[in-house]
Design an enzyme around this catalytic site. Structure first.
Site, mmCIF file in Angstrom:
data_model
loop_
_atom_site.group_PDB
_atom_site.id
_atom_site.type_symbol
_atom_site.label_atom_id
_atom_site.label_comp_id
_atom_site.label_asym_id
_atom_site.label_seq_id
_atom_site.Cartn_x
_atom_site.Cartn_y
_atom_site.Cartn_z
ATOM 1 N N THR A 255 0.872 -1.136 -0.164
ATOM 2 C CA THR A 255 0.013 -0.043 -0.160
ATOM 3 C C THR A 255 0.895 1.195 -0.101
ATOM 4 O OG1 THR A 255 -1.762 -1.205 1.098
ATOM 5 C CG2 THR A 255 -1.772 1.198 1.149
ATOM 6 N N PHE A 257 1.278 5.347 0.586
ATOM 7 C CA PHE A 257 0.884 6.353 1.574
ATOM 8 C C PHE A 257 1.616 7.581 1.036
ATOM 9 C CE2 PHE A 257 0.620 2.677 3.831
ATOM 10 C CZ PHE A 257 -0.639 2.457 4.606
#
Lengths: 354, 354
Positions: A255, A257
């Site tokens: 993921t 960010f």
């Protein structure tokens, strides 16, 4: 204790003595730099990126580069906090991947400020309540985080960095044993990520798609002989047992960010620039946007479309390109891009994730 | 960049070069120790405690002792993980204070295993699914964690360590401004902890007690001009705004966690021993339990009673004493205690929290 063990421990003790002195000398220098800078920003993202990059290049092991990055991130975190710890707003609650991303980027010596929504993170940084904010922007199972993209469009904040975090999948069930599982629920993308493991360990279980991994866990919780694939948090939430951890085939499953701040980050030597733009409403308009990049040899690493809120069937494009907006080649490409596009906003140039 | 800043950065770079070499030399030594130990435990809690204690005594600053402990915990964590990361089960979900306690004790290079219940943490360590477990045992706002105490009574696990973690209180409300607050809800113990702050900042607000801080937040969420005191997590859960952070008068406001394992920890020089015992059912029985300790000059740091599950109006006592069960003085006292008590079980000797 054996003679050998004693000898090793003495050697470690003398290394630790040296480490302690060096930590304190480094902290004292960081303090002096703080006084030199005066009221300037405490954090120089480009400098921290250069430090980590340089040390990883020099690293001869046995520690891996990830361990080296983590250790020096913590050293920098503690040195920074000597003056005052940075306040970092992040999408909470505590314990989400976003908190882990904030710790990975800023080390443990921070004042974390969990926020209930992505909007709140933006607001905390805009109002000065936090020095930086951390929000998810792309999730390999769920795709882009739309709210982050939408807020970037109108906010004055700059992207000051990015963090990549591995996502782990597990198998959860009411049952205690994998051999009892007849059905597996999951989001199609998670099935894709864990195909190898499923073929080996649950070759005969039926695979049933669910709208999300949370939904899969909920379904598995209501049945016998059923399992779900998802993050360990879902297992806890639905009180399921985790039968196997880290079942994803691809360890690169991550993921992404963004770190948000009020700062234009200077070039570090390994940077990325993010922008959002809209194409004029005519055939070939999107193609035209890509021409200036190709002409100047600029690599595009991401292109993502979002419906514009301005009108029906209009789109804005989120684009990541390699390089820093202060590099001549990038600046020239961006200048031409501004001519070709109906609207361009540069969201920030920042070091590529370590 | 100023000449001065450049000079400081060069000095930091050369310190970092030395640090990197030392980290790797230390890691290589840790590997060799691992080979020497063979199949013995990877972690020696008494040794790690000694390392931290020694370095804190030597620390000349400017880094504080907490920063020094955190840095070396991370160094040891990364060195340990070179072989294989420790698996640490903890009371989840991720992001609870228990996870923070696990990270504080073991550093970031661990495989964390969030468990849904305290029972599951015990089970994970008993079954070998995790090397160690971390559970809360005393909370300054909520008191003892009964389930942990009850499970310790029957489990074969040993207490291998303790972790102290600061608990922060904040003021949360639907309102945006403290000046609008007319009522404050909280648990009586939290009121007690934040009295000074309340007297200064909300002298005229009515204080209304609630059964828990979560309940206080719920009540405040339903009203205007009301606030609650509690952890930041409650604010998120009830979507309240945090109007002030860290309002506790006493910075020592802490929660205590236990590290559970299958290991008898050797003496570190600064240890504690935990035991559970029951008194014979006759007048003066509890007093008799304390005689052996007084006689041998052993300090008791905690005495906590719990209803025994065995029968009505019977109690077991959880006791912490200073010192290690292998010290002659402690061993003698424990021997006499066994004579005086109806039942004694030693839960473990372990280093006092850093």
């Amino acid at each position: 204790m054996s003679h050998e063990l004693k000898k090793y421990r003495e050697q470690i003790d003398s290394i630790d003595d040296e480490l302690l002195k060096l930590f304190n000398r480094r902290a004292a220098l960081a303090q002096q730099i703080g006084h030199t800078k005066g009221d300037g920003p405490v954090l120089r993202p480009e400098r921290e990126a250069q430090v980590l990059q340089r040390l990883q290049e020099q690293n001869a092991g046995p520690l891996g580069n990830a361990a080296v990055a983590q250790l020096f991130t913590e050293v920098m975190s503690q040195c920074r906090a000597l003056e005052a710890p940075l306040t970092i707003a992040y999408l909470g609650p505590q314990g989400t991947f976003t908190e882990a991303a904030a710790l990975k980027r800023f080390g443990s010596a921070i004042q974390g400020q969990p926020s209930a929504t992505i909007d709140d993170v933006f607001h905390a940084v805009e109002s000065g309540a936090a020095h930086y904010g951390v929000v998810p922007v792309e999730n390999s199972t769920e795709g882009a985080v739309g709210r982050t993209l939408d807020l970037l469009l109108n906010s004055n904040l700059k992207i000051c960095g990015e963090v990549m975090l591995q996502v782990h999948q597990c198998v959860m069930s009411n049952e205690n044993d994998l051999s009892l599982i007849r059905k597996v629920y999951s989001h199609p993308q998670s099935f894709g990520q864990c195909q190898g493991w499923l073929n080996t360990h649950l070759p005969h279980a039926e695979r049933i798609t669910a709208s999300s991994n949370a939904d899969a866990a909920r379904l598995a919780a209501e049945e016998s002989f059923a399992a779900a694939i998802g993050g360990a948090q879902a297992a806890e939430h639905f009180k399921l047992k985790v039968l196997a951890h880290n079942i994803e085939d691809d360890a690169r499953n991550t993921t992404r960010f963004l770190v948000l701040g009020n700062q234009q980050v200077a070039p570090s030597g390994g940077d990325k620039t993010s922008l959002v733009l809209s194409a004029a409403n005519r055939p070939g308009a999107v193609h035209d946007l890509l021409v200036p990049l190709a002409k100047h040899g600029v690599s595009m690493t991401k292109l993502e479309s979002r419906p514009a809120r301005s009108g029906l069937w209009e789109y804005v494009f989120y684009m990541d390109i390699e390089g820093h907006q202060q590099e001549a080649r990038i600046a020239a490409a961006l200048e031409e891009l501004k001519q070709a596009a109906a609207f361009v906003k540069i969201l920030g140039s920042y070091p590529v994730a370590v």
